[in-house]
Design a protein around this motif. Structure first.
Motif, PDB file in Angstrom:
ATOM      1  N   GLU A 105      11.369  31.385  18.798  1.00 26.11           N
ATOM      2  CA  GLU A 105      10.933  30.343  17.844  1.00 26.11           C
ATOM      3  C   GLU A 105       9.879  29.564  18.693  1.00 26.11           C
ATOM      4  N   GLY A 106       8.619  28.937  17.600  1.00 24.78           N
ATOM      5  CA  GLY A 106       7.935  28.232  18.450  1.00 24.78           C
ATOM      6  C   GLY A 106       8.081  26.877  17.754  1.00 24.78           C
ATOM      7  N   ILE A 107       7.760  25.841  18.306  1.00 23.60           N
ATOM      8  CA  ILE A 107       7.660  24.535  17.666  1.00 23.60           C
ATOM      9  C   ILE A 107       6.478  23.815  18.034  1.00 23.60           C
ATOM     10  N   ASP A 108       5.803  23.127  17.185  1.00 25.49           N
ATOM     11  CA  ASP A 108       4.495  22.232  17.438  1.00 25.49           C
ATOM     12  C   ASP A 108       4.592  21.323  16.427  1.00 25.49           C
ATOM     13  N   TYR A 109       3.722  19.935  16.868  1.00 24.97           N
ATOM     14  CA  TYR A 109       3.595  19.116  15.594  1.00 24.97           C
ATOM     15  C   TYR A 109       2.589  19.311  14.908  1.00 24.97           C
ATOM     16  N   HIS A 110       1.780  20.123  15.292  1.00 27.37           N
ATOM     17  CA  HIS A 110       0.507  20.184  14.339  1.00 27.37           C
ATOM     18  C   HIS A 110       0.459  21.445  13.309  1.00 27.37           C
ATOM     19  N   GLU A 111       0.419  20.908  12.308  1.00 25.81           N
ATOM     20  CA  GLU A 111       0.864  21.854  11.141  1.00 25.81           C
ATOM     21  C   GLU A 111      -0.273  22.874  11.111  1.00 25.81           C
ATOM     22  N   ALA A 112      -1.324  22.818  11.327  1.00 24.88           N
ATOM     23  CA  ALA A 112      -2.518  23.728  11.291  1.00 24.88           C
ATOM     24  C   ALA A 112      -2.324  24.670  12.321  1.00 24.88           C
ATOM     25  N   SER A 113      -1.970  24.439  13.413  1.00 20.44           N
ATOM     26  CA  SER A 113      -1.515  25.112  14.530  1.00 20.44           C
ATOM     27  C   SER A 113      -0.412  26.108  14.127  1.00 20.44           C
ATOM     28  N   VAL A 114       0.668  25.625  13.817  1.00 22.04           N
ATOM     29  CA  VAL A 114       1.729  26.372  13.203  1.00 22.04           C
ATOM     30  C   VAL A 114       1.571  27.305  12.308  1.00 22.04           C
ATOM     31  N   GLU A 115       0.727  26.951  11.347  1.00 19.87           N
ATOM     32  CA  GLU A 115       0.394  27.854  10.378  1.00 19.87           C
ATOM     33  C   GLU A 115      -0.579  29.107  10.985  1.00 19.87           C
ATOM     34  N   ALA A 116      -1.319  28.893  11.874  1.00 15.90           N
ATOM     35  CA  ALA A 116      -2.076  29.807  12.688  1.00 15.90           C
ATOM     36  C   ALA A 116      -1.150  30.767  13.311  1.00 15.90           C
ATOM     37  N   ALA A 117      -0.108  30.179  13.850  1.00 11.97           N
ATOM     38  CA  ALA A 117       0.896  30.869  14.429  1.00 11.97           C
ATOM     39  C   ALA A 117       1.547  31.943  13.919  1.00 11.97           C
ATOM     40  N   ARG A 118       2.080  31.280  12.650  1.00 10.45           N
ATOM     41  CA  ARG A 118       2.692  32.177  11.680  1.00 10.45           C
ATOM     42  C   ARG A 118       1.801  33.415  11.226  1.00 10.45           C
ATOM     43  N   GLN A 119       0.524  33.239  10.810  1.00  9.76           N
ATOM     44  CA  GLN A 119      -0.425  34.283  10.479  1.00  9.76           C
ATOM     45  C   GLN A 119      -0.553  35.387  11.838  1.00  9.76           C
ATOM     46  N   ALA A 120      -0.690  34.669  12.944  1.00 14.94           N
ATOM     47  CA  ALA A 120      -0.902  35.676  13.968  1.00 14.94           C
ATOM     48  C   ALA A 120       0.521  36.633  14.054  1.00 14.94           C
ATOM     49  N   ALA A 121       1.794  35.981  14.081  1.00 14.48           N
ATOM     50  CA  ALA A 121       3.193  36.850  14.080  1.00 14.48           C
ATOM     51  C   ALA A 121       2.890  37.776  12.958  1.00 14.48           C
TER      52      ALA A 121
END
Length: 351
Positions: free
Chosen positions: A198-214
């Motif tokens: 599980e990854g956690i970050d305060y920056h919403e756009a980065s989290v969305e990019a991570a989800r797409q990469a996964a």
């Protein structure tokens, strides 16, 4: 006044200014896809390249001339053609190469766009959060760290920890705090298919990019990312909690580390990877790694930390002893410097 020393320093500053100017040209080559269009294509005239990229021939001619004069491209006066050598393409046109520097160039370009806001913060003492930067800072930083992570995380950093690789192979629960675009999380997930991440970050756009990469990597069934606060959202228990180049950015790294300790399993491990730094400033002087990280820390890391309470502002050159103090203050009883490399400090902590 020593005239020779003035001349020497003048040339140093002139060289630094030249580098900043050329970096803009390099960023254009990356941003517009020119380097990628030239990679492996052989000699190209400005007209050839305009056809290949759809860009203006006149602009390209000036850009190509700049790059040739700088030694980035080879030039054949008989044909008027330019070529990107394979060795240079490995630095400028291939994000998968361990030698890629395009991300660093992109991040620097983004930092320049924030200079007025950073100057205002210098005057007021207030912070300047990462989210206030141009989006290129996030993609640039992700691209900058990715080659090093691909080369080091699974091969060097994790094996430096006691028993962690074996646990990951058998199946562990792992939390990546400050995961950004998820590069580190996904590298671990691909290497250890029996574990969940599980990854956690305060920056919403980065989290969305991570989800797409996964999803693109086909591991989204056992890798999840969410927006959250490192000082609050770390519900466990976790076998391994990681901070990759993230702890020093946080306004309250002690609270973040304390929350990690609380969320770890009794026999869990905390991994903190930070930029390499000697413990004393005088031992960092002249070190190119320290130069790079101090420059970045001044406009990115320290301003962000100061934007969050209490604004401890460790900076990207905190050093192992200062980081040890933070972890001990957070309640870890066993803290050791597991590995030192040219670029990183790898710290292991246990509850």
């Amino acid at each position: 006044m020593n005239a020779a020393k003035v001349e020497e320093f003048y040339l140093q500053i002139a060289q630094e200014a030249l580098g900043a100017t050329l970096s803009l040209s390099n960023h254009l080559g990356d941003l517009l896809g020119i380097y990628r269009a030239m990679a492996g294509a052989g000699p190209l005239t400005s007209t050839d390249l305009a056809t290949r990229t759809g860009l203006s021939e006149r602009y390209l001619r000036e850009w190509l001339s700049t790059q040739a004069v700088a030694g980035h491209l080879s030039y054949d006066p008989a044909t008027g053609a330019f070529e990107l050598p394979d060795e240079h393409a490995a630095v400028l046109a291939d994000d998968d190469a361990v030698t890629s520097r395009a991300g660093q160039i992109e991040a620097a370009a983004a930092a320049w766009l924030a200079v007025d806001g950073i100057a205002a913060a210098f005057r007021s003492g207030e912070g300047f959060g990462w989210h206030r930067h141009d989006p290129r800072l996030f993609t640039g930083v992700s691209r900058f760290f990715a080659p090093l992570y691909r080369m080091s995380l699974v091969q060097q950093w994790l094996p430096a920890l006691d028993g962690v690789v074996e646990r990951l192979r058998s199946g562990a629960h792992v939390l990546d705090v400050g995961c950004g675009h998820g590069t580190s999380t996904l590298l671990m997930a691909e290497a250890f298919p029996a574990s969940r991440f599980e990854g956690i970050d305060y920056h919403e756009a980065s989290v969305e990019a991570a989800r797409q990469a996964a999803a693109k990597a086909g591991v989204d069934g056992r890798v999840h990312f969410h927006v959250g606060d490192a000082t609050e959202d770390a519900a466990g228990p976790w076998d391994l909690i990681c901070f990759f180049d993230a702890l020093h950015d946080m306004g309250d790294p002690v609270a973040a580390a304390r929350r990690a300790r609380e969320a770890l399993a009794e026999d869990g491990t905390l991994l903190v990877v930070e930029p390499a730094a000697a413990d004393r400033l005088e031992d960092r002087i002249g070190n190119p790694v320290s130069m790079s990280y101090y420059a970045a820390s001044t406009v990115m890391c320290v301003p962000h930390s100061l934007s969050e309470e209490p604004g401890l502002a460790l900076g990207a050159q905190a050093g192992s002893e200062r980081l040890r103090e933070v972890l001990v203050q957070a309640g870890f009883s066993r803290v050791r410097l597991a590995l030192t490399t040219e670029y990183n400090l790898v710290i292991e902590a246990r509850p």
